[in-house]
Scaffold this motif. Structure first.
Motif, PDB file in Angstrom:
ATOM      1  N   GLU A 375       0.832  -1.203   0.000  1.00  0.00           N
ATOM      2  CA  GLU A 375       0.000   0.000   0.000  1.00  0.00           C
ATOM      3  C   GLU A 375       0.866   1.253   0.000  1.00  0.00           C
ATOM      4  N   ARG A 376       1.939   1.244   0.802  1.00  0.00           N
ATOM      5  CA  ARG A 376       2.835   2.400   0.874  1.00  0.00           C
ATOM      6  C   ARG A 376       3.473   2.677  -0.484  1.00  0.00           C
ATOM      7  N   LYS A 377       3.942   1.620  -1.148  1.00  0.00           N
ATOM      8  CA  LYS A 377       4.577   1.801  -2.449  1.00  0.00           C
ATOM      9  C   LYS A 377       3.591   2.366  -3.462  1.00  0.00           C
ATOM     10  N   GLN A 378       2.361   1.873  -3.438  1.00  0.00           N
ATOM     11  CA  GLN A 378       1.348   2.366  -4.366  1.00  0.00           C
ATOM     12  C   GLN A 378       1.044   3.848  -4.127  1.00  0.00           C
ATOM     13  N   ILE A 379       0.944   4.229  -2.845  1.00  0.00           N
ATOM     14  CA  ILE A 379       0.660   5.636  -2.525  1.00  0.00           C
ATOM     15  C   ILE A 379       1.822   6.535  -2.934  1.00  0.00           C
ATOM     16  N   GLU A 380       3.068   6.102  -2.674  1.00  0.00           N
ATOM     17  CA  GLU A 380       4.232   6.900  -3.039  1.00  0.00           C
ATOM     18  C   GLU A 380       4.325   7.077  -4.553  1.00  0.00           C
ATOM     19  N   LYS A 410      -7.995  21.793 -13.077  1.00  0.00           N
ATOM     20  CA  LYS A 410      -7.121  20.620 -12.999  1.00  0.00           C
ATOM     21  C   LYS A 410      -6.204  20.690 -11.779  1.00  0.00           C
ATOM     22  N   MET A 411      -5.681  21.882 -11.453  1.00  0.00           N
ATOM     23  CA  MET A 411      -4.800  22.016 -10.294  1.00  0.00           C
ATOM     24  C   MET A 411      -5.569  21.774  -8.997  1.00  0.00           C
ATOM     25  N   ASP A 412      -6.810  22.235  -8.922  1.00  0.00           N
ATOM     26  CA  ASP A 412      -7.627  21.977  -7.728  1.00  0.00           C
ATOM     27  C   ASP A 412      -7.865  20.487  -7.542  1.00  0.00           C
ATOM     28  N   GLU A 413      -8.152  19.790  -8.640  1.00  0.00           N
ATOM     29  CA  GLU A 413      -8.359  18.342  -8.557  1.00  0.00           C
ATOM     30  C   GLU A 413      -7.089  17.628  -8.071  1.00  0.00           C
ATOM     31  N   LEU A 414      -5.944  18.048  -8.578  1.00  0.00           N
ATOM     32  CA  LEU A 414      -4.687  17.409  -8.178  1.00  0.00           C
ATOM     33  C   LEU A 414      -4.333  17.716  -6.728  1.00  0.00           C
ATOM     34  N   ARG A 415      -4.610  18.938  -6.283  1.00  0.00           N
ATOM     35  CA  ARG A 415      -4.345  19.268  -4.875  1.00  0.00           C
ATOM     36  C   ARG A 415      -5.216  18.423  -3.950  1.00  0.00           C
ATOM     37  N   GLN A 416      -6.476  18.240  -4.320  1.00  0.00           N
ATOM     38  CA  GLN A 416      -7.367  17.412  -3.520  1.00  0.00           C
ATOM     39  C   GLN A 416      -6.888  15.960  -3.505  1.00  0.00           C
ATOM     40  N   ARG A 417      -6.461  15.476  -4.664  1.00  0.00           N
ATOM     41  CA  ARG A 417      -5.945  14.108  -4.743  1.00  0.00           C
ATOM     42  C   ARG A 417      -4.685  13.951  -3.889  1.00  0.00           C
ATOM     43  N   LYS A 418      -3.804  14.932  -3.921  1.00  0.00           N
ATOM     44  CA  LYS A 418      -2.584  14.874  -3.125  1.00  0.00           C
ATOM     45  C   LYS A 418      -2.896  14.831  -1.637  1.00  0.00           C
ATOM     46  N   SER A 419      -3.858  15.645  -1.185  1.00  0.00           N
ATOM     47  CA  SER A 419      -4.246  15.653   0.231  1.00  0.00           C
ATOM     48  C   SER A 419      -4.787  14.295   0.656  1.00  0.00           C
ATOM     49  N   GLN A 420      -5.592  13.670  -0.212  1.00  0.00           N
ATOM     50  CA  GLN A 420      -6.132  12.357   0.101  1.00  0.00           C
ATOM     51  C   GLN A 420      -5.024  11.318   0.236  1.00  0.00           C
ATOM     52  N   LEU A 421      -4.065  11.342  -0.670  1.00  0.00           N
ATOM     53  CA  LEU A 421      -2.960  10.387  -0.624  1.00  0.00           C
ATOM     54  C   LEU A 421      -2.092  10.593   0.612  1.00  0.00           C
ATOM     55  N   ALA A 423      -3.071  11.812   3.462  1.00  0.00           N
ATOM     56  CA  ALA A 423      -3.831  11.322   4.614  1.00  0.00           C
ATOM     57  C   ALA A 423      -3.759   9.800   4.701  1.00  0.00           C
ATOM     58  N   GLN A 424      -3.831   9.122   3.553  1.00  0.00           N
ATOM     59  CA  GLN A 424      -3.706   7.664   3.542  1.00  0.00           C
ATOM     60  C   GLN A 424      -2.326   7.227   4.012  1.00  0.00           C
ATOM     61  N   LEU A 425      -1.298   7.968   3.609  1.00  0.00           N
ATOM     62  CA  LEU A 425       0.065   7.644   4.021  1.00  0.00           C
ATOM     63  C   LEU A 425       0.242   7.816   5.525  1.00  0.00           C
ATOM     64  N   ASP A 429       1.277   4.975   8.395  1.00  0.00           N
ATOM     65  CA  ASP A 429       2.316   5.141   9.420  1.00  0.00           C
ATOM     66  C   ASP A 429       1.766   4.821  10.799  1.00  0.00           C
ATOM     67  N   LYS A 430       0.552   5.272  11.057  1.00  0.00           N
ATOM     68  CA  LYS A 430      -0.071   5.014  12.354  1.00  0.00           C
ATOM     69  C   LYS A 430      -0.300   3.519  12.561  1.00  0.00           C
ATOM     70  N   ARG A 431      -0.781   2.844  11.503  1.00  0.00           N
ATOM     71  CA  ARG A 431      -1.012   1.399  11.605  1.00  0.00           C
ATOM     72  C   ARG A 431       0.293   0.641  11.810  1.00  0.00           C
ATOM     73  N   ALA A 432       1.337   1.057  11.107  1.00  0.00           N
ATOM     74  CA  ALA A 432       2.635   0.386  11.246  1.00  0.00           C
ATOM     75  C   ALA A 432       3.185   0.549  12.658  1.00  0.00           C
ATOM     76  N   THR A 433       3.070   1.760  13.195  1.00  0.00           N
ATOM     77  CA  THR A 433       3.541   2.004  14.566  1.00  0.00           C
ATOM     78  C   THR A 433       2.761   1.166  15.563  1.00  0.00           C
ATOM     79  N   GLN A 434       1.452   1.084  15.365  1.00  0.00           N
ATOM     80  CA  GLN A 434       0.611   0.308  16.270  1.00  0.00           C
ATOM     81  C   GLN A 434       0.990  -1.177  16.225  1.00  0.00           C
TER      82      GLN A 434
END
Length: 511
Positions: A375-380, A410-421, A423-425, A429-434
């Motif tokens: 999952e991490r590799k896909q998000i990166e 298009k830039m607004d869509e990409l910024r929103q997509r970046k924020s989502q990714l 947050a997933q990352l 990290d939280k799951r890995a630490t846990q």
């Protein structure tokens, strides 16, 4: 008969000093003269006073951009390109919007035509403006440091009790601070209350509120504000200008209190801190910092009232509340909740086999669906793709292959997509630490429980507190139930009804 050309004027100055020197008025006069000479009819005027050209977030410019489609004007007059924006890309963006609305732009000191050469020259001027801005900023920074070392006031927040004396160019007098007698009287009162009445910062803040003494910014007096003021060396005649992250330059200013009074005040403040409620060890609170208010989520503090210890929300006092409003989260008796939490924690620690079984179950569940690395590799990879797309879209816009509306969308869509990714990352990290904590806890859990359980009955208060802070993350008491969030599995505990009062502003003990 020639058709009358209607125009809008746009002016900008970036600092309060420029406002006071009326440079925005000089821009307006020059633009009005330019319009009169060409028999233009002025339809609208848009002003931005005290706004930087390094950003497009300006009310006057926003209103101008919104009005482009109104048809009220055909031309926008601006003194120079750097008044529109300091960055070339921002200039291009706004001018593109104007062209789309069939509105022309005219600069007084830089005529622009629609040829590629004209647009290139405009872009170059924008780049030169950016360079000049950086050079001016560095020159100003070094100049301020020099004058500060000569004892001249060159900037920074003006302390309460002082007012600015502006630079007098005619007489060669540089800017300085002088005493504001109305505020200085309040400062002297605070030092007197501290030394003669031994009032705490909280008591002084409360008195100032009751006396309706205004603050510098019109906000409410707070204990932290009073404490900061009383510690300020400016009142004994030394103002500190921050020239860099780690360097402070002392500048002499008129003293409001003598040095002996200031030093005595620092000693009294130290004594007040030693005997403050938060440092008072006469009544100890086992769960200090762990209990949270069920209503606002703030930390609960320990207070002694009516012959018993209690926990109540620290936002109950309007002087501590962030928004100036009291929280009605209520209170809970200290003894029952402390006993309930301690019994729950020690009961679990005395049964390590139950804890180990729970941890094994969690780890097994994680391993059965452990896809963190993939999952991490896909998000990166997705984040890198977003970055490449942003670069390509920006290049396309700068090369005039993309319209401004499409570029923004298009830039607004990409910024929103970046924020989502991102947050997933963060969630990964939280799951890995846990998972890591659970595996580490399992390897040491049995020996830890056996060691701790042997001495649980002989722990001192401080040792009990340390153990709870190690195991428990937060506690919320609500509707008679103690909810315990911990790194070990714990069940909720029920309290007797009379142990808690969550009725808003009723029966709440004041510490």
């Amino acid at each position: 008969m020639d058709q009358i050309v209607t125009v809008a004027l746009y002016c900008r100055v970036s600092t309060d000093m420029q406002e006071k020197e009326r440079t925005i008025q000089s821009q307006l006069e020059a633009l009005r003269k330019y319009a009169a000479e060409r028999q233009y009819e002025i339809a609208r005027e848009f002003l931005d006073e005290g706004y930087s050209g390094a950003t497009l977030e300006r009310p006057g410019l926003d209103h101008l951009r919104d009005a482009l489609v109104s048809g009220d004007f055909q031309v926008v007059l601006i003194h120079s390109p750097d008044r529109l924006a300091r960055k070339a890309v921002y200039q291009s963006l706004v001018i593109e919007e104007m062209e789309r609305a069939q509105v022309k732009v005219e600069f007084l000191n830089h005529p622009v035509d629609d040829t590629p050469e004209g647009k290139m020259l405009l872009g170059m001027q924008g780049l030169f403006a950016e360079y000049e801005r950086a050079k001016i900023a560095e020159r100003n920074r070094r100049g301020k440091i020099y004058w500060a070392r000569q004892g001249v006031f060159v900037g920074g927040r003006i302390p309460y009790g002082y007012q600015l004396v502006h630079r007098d160019h005619a007489n060669g007098q540089r800017a300085s601070l002088e005493v504001n007698e109305a505020e200085a009287t309040t400062v002297r009162d605070m030092y007197r209350w501290l030394l003669e009445e031994q009032l705490s910062c909280r008591a002084m803040a409360r008195r100032l509120v009751e006396l309706e003494v205004p603050t510098q910014r019109g906000t409410r007096w707070r204990p932290s504000t009073v404490n900061t003021l009383l510690h300020s060396e400016a009142y004994k005649g030394i103002f500190h200008y921050r020239s860099s992250k780690d360097e402070w330059v002392p500048i002499p200013v008129p003293a409001i209190v003598d040095e002996g009074t200031w030093e005595a005040a620092q000693r009294q403040l130290h004594q007040n801190a030693l005997y403050a409620r938060r440092n008072n060890k006469h009544y100890s609170y086992l769960l200090r910092g762990l209990i949270r208010c069920p209503r606002c989520g703030a930390t609960c503090i320990g207070v002694y009232s009516n012959g018993r210890r209690n926990y109540r929300c620290n936002q109950l006092d309007y002087l501590s509340a962030k928004n100036g409003k009291r929280c009605g989260g209520g209170w809970v008796k200290a003894d029952p909740v402390e006993n309930a939490v301690w019994d729950a924690v020690t009961g679990a620690l005395k049964r390590p086999e139950v804890l180990m079984e729970e941890y094994r179950r969690r780890i097994k569940d994680h391993e059965a669906s452990d896809t963190l690395d993939s999952e991490r590799k896909q998000i990166e990879i997705a984040l890198k793709q977003v970055k490449k797309k942003q670069d390509r879209i920006t290049d396309a816009y700068m090369n005039e292959a993309l319209e401004i509306g499409d570029y923004k969308g298009k830039m607004d869509e990409l910024r929103q997509r970046k924020s989502q990714l991102e947050a997933q990352l963060a969630n990964l990290d939280k799951r890995a630490t846990q998972q890591l904590q659970e595996k580490e806890a399992l390897s040491h859990l049995q020996s830890f429980c056996e060691t701790v359980s042997q001495g649980l009955d002989n722990l001192s208060f401080e040792e009990k507190q340390q153990l709870l802070r190690l195991v428990v993350e937060r506690i919320v008491v609500n509707s008679g139930t103690v909810h315990i969030e911990a790194i070990i599995p714990l069940s909720n505990v029920n309290l007797c009804p009379e142990c808690e009062n969550n009725r808003t502003n009723q029966g709440v003990p004041r510490g």
